[in-house]
Design a protein around this motif. Structure first.
Motif, PDB file in Angstrom:
ATOM      1  N   GLN A  37       0.822  -1.194   0.000  1.00  0.00           N
ATOM      2  CA  GLN A  37       0.000   0.000   0.000  1.00  0.00           C
ATOM      3  C   GLN A  37       0.866   1.257   0.000  1.00  0.00           C
ATOM      4  O   GLN A  37       2.027   1.246   0.383  1.00  0.00           O
ATOM      5  CB  GLN A  37      -0.877   0.027   1.260  1.00  0.00           C
ATOM      6  N   GLU A  38       0.289   2.343  -0.443  1.00  0.00           N
ATOM      7  CA  GLU A  38       0.951   3.632  -0.337  1.00  0.00           C
ATOM      8  C   GLU A  38       0.956   4.067   1.120  1.00  0.00           C
ATOM      9  O   GLU A  38       0.111   3.648   1.916  1.00  0.00           O
ATOM     10  CB  GLU A  38       0.190   4.673  -1.176  1.00  0.00           C
ATOM     11  N   PRO A  39       1.933   4.949   1.517  1.00  0.00           N
ATOM     12  CA  PRO A  39       1.962   5.446   2.892  1.00  0.00           C
ATOM     13  C   PRO A  39       0.616   6.065   3.256  1.00  0.00           C
ATOM     14  O   PRO A  39       0.023   6.795   2.466  1.00  0.00           O
ATOM     15  CB  PRO A  39       3.070   6.503   2.855  1.00  0.00           C
ATOM     16  N   GLY A  40       0.161   5.778   4.451  1.00  0.00           N
ATOM     17  CA  GLY A  40      -1.100   6.335   4.905  1.00  0.00           C
ATOM     18  C   GLY A  40      -2.271   5.402   4.714  1.00  0.00           C
ATOM     19  O   GLY A  40      -3.297   5.543   5.367  1.00  0.00           O
ATOM     20  N   GLU A  41      -2.138   4.462   3.788  1.00  0.00           N
ATOM     21  CA  GLU A  41      -3.228   3.511   3.606  1.00  0.00           C
ATOM     22  C   GLU A  41      -3.170   2.475   4.711  1.00  0.00           C
ATOM     23  O   GLU A  41      -2.105   2.141   5.208  1.00  0.00           O
ATOM     24  CB  GLU A  41      -3.131   2.853   2.231  1.00  0.00           C
ATOM     25  N   ALA A  42      -4.328   1.932   5.067  1.00  0.00           N
ATOM     26  CA  ALA A  42      -4.395   1.151   6.294  1.00  0.00           C
ATOM     27  C   ALA A  42      -4.771  -0.307   6.080  1.00  0.00           C
ATOM     28  O   ALA A  42      -5.162  -0.974   7.014  1.00  0.00           O
ATOM     29  CB  ALA A  42      -5.398   1.799   7.243  1.00  0.00           C
ATOM     30  N   ARG A  43      -4.625  -0.833   4.864  1.00  0.00           N
ATOM     31  CA  ARG A  43      -5.000  -2.228   4.661  1.00  0.00           C
ATOM     32  C   ARG A  43      -4.140  -3.125   5.540  1.00  0.00           C
ATOM     33  O   ARG A  43      -2.921  -2.992   5.589  1.00  0.00           O
ATOM     34  CB  ARG A  43      -4.802  -2.626   3.206  1.00  0.00           C
ATOM     35  N   LYS A  44      -4.796  -4.029   6.251  1.00  0.00           N
ATOM     36  CA  LYS A  44      -4.032  -4.955   7.086  1.00  0.00           C
ATOM     37  C   LYS A  44      -3.436  -6.062   6.214  1.00  0.00           C
ATOM     38  O   LYS A  44      -4.023  -6.479   5.217  1.00  0.00           O
ATOM     39  CB  LYS A  44      -4.927  -5.547   8.169  1.00  0.00           C
ATOM     40  N   ILE A  45      -2.249  -6.525   6.622  1.00  0.00           N
ATOM     41  CA  ILE A  45      -1.567  -7.592   5.913  1.00  0.00           C
ATOM     42  C   ILE A  45      -2.232  -8.922   6.261  1.00  0.00           C
ATOM     43  O   ILE A  45      -2.425  -9.236   7.439  1.00  0.00           O
ATOM     44  CB  ILE A  45      -0.078  -7.621   6.315  1.00  0.00           C
ATOM     45  N   LYS A  46      -2.576  -9.689   5.235  1.00  0.00           N
ATOM     46  CA  LYS A  46      -3.240 -10.977   5.472  1.00  0.00           C
ATOM     47  C   LYS A  46      -2.179 -12.047   5.748  1.00  0.00           C
ATOM     48  O   LYS A  46      -1.352 -12.347   4.879  1.00  0.00           O
ATOM     49  CB  LYS A  46      -4.088 -11.367   4.264  1.00  0.00           C
ATOM     50  N   VAL A  47      -2.233 -12.602   6.947  1.00  0.00           N
ATOM     51  CA  VAL A  47      -1.213 -13.549   7.398  1.00  0.00           C
ATOM     52  C   VAL A  47      -1.853 -14.906   7.711  1.00  0.00           C
ATOM     53  O   VAL A  47      -2.942 -14.972   8.289  1.00  0.00           O
ATOM     54  CB  VAL A  47      -0.484 -13.015   8.647  1.00  0.00           C
TER      55      VAL A  47
END
Ligand code: SF4
Length: 191
Positions: A10-20
């Protein structure tokens, strides 16, 4: 892995969580116990990740798009083999998690025997009730136990039996930040 090949897309500031995901193939679960030894650091990591598949909280369907998977254990059965191919297809970064995943380690001790002899020992000689080879639920064994990279490409090899929690933490924080880690200086086989 290249310097740019972390899981942060994601670009800085975006908040998508990493799927682990964490996966348990043929191992003793000790690597997962070491993961749990992150203790309060799990809370910190949980702010940045979404656990989408793991035996720890009983999520049983492997999603189509996973950013990062820690895969414990060797490939020993037909079920393991089907799983690791599916995981590879549906995962951006696959970590071979612990010595059993990296070298086949303890599970490969059965490679000195035929599958027939293993079944004979496990289901007949040591059985006290109804000696027979199960034909349901228990997956069929492959002829030999092999490490994950014998079947699919692996992005990160994390040795250790189990890898120490501090090393797991360092790897996760680096991958989440899009950095790579030189694991060879931090842990070793059998430790
Ligand atoms: Fe257990 Fe060691 Fe294998 Fe991890 S590497 S699953 S701790 S035997």
């Amino acid at each position: 892995m290249s310097e740019e090949s972390g899981v942060r897309s994601q670009e800085p500031g975006e908040a998508r969580k990493i799927k682990v995901a964490t996966v348990w193939l043929d191992g003793c679960s000790g690597c997962h116990m070491s993961f749990l030894d992150l203790d309060e650091r799990l809370v910190e990591i949980a702010q940045h990740v979404e656990m989408v598949y793991t035996p720890l909280i009983d999520l049983k369907t492997y999603p189509d798009e996973v950013d990062l998977a820690l895969v414990e254990g060797a490939v020993s059965s037909e079920e393991d083999l089907e799983k690791i191919h599916r995981i590879r297809r549906q995962t951006k970064i696959l970590v071979s998690f612990g010595d059993c995943a990296v070298t086949a380690n303890v599970p490969s001790m059965r490679n000195a025997f035929s599958v027939k002899d293993v079944y004979q020992r496990g289901y007949f000689e040591t059985a006290t009730l109804n000696p027979s080879v199960p034909d349901q639920i228990v997956p069929k064994l492959l002829p030999t136990v092999r490490p994950i990279h014998a079947y699919v490409p692996v992005d990160v090899f994390l040795q250790g039996c189990p890898p120490p929690a501090d090393v797991i933490y360092g790897l996760l924080t680096d991958l989440l930040a899009g950095r790579t880690t030189d694991l060879t200086t931090q842990t070793r086989f059998g430790r």
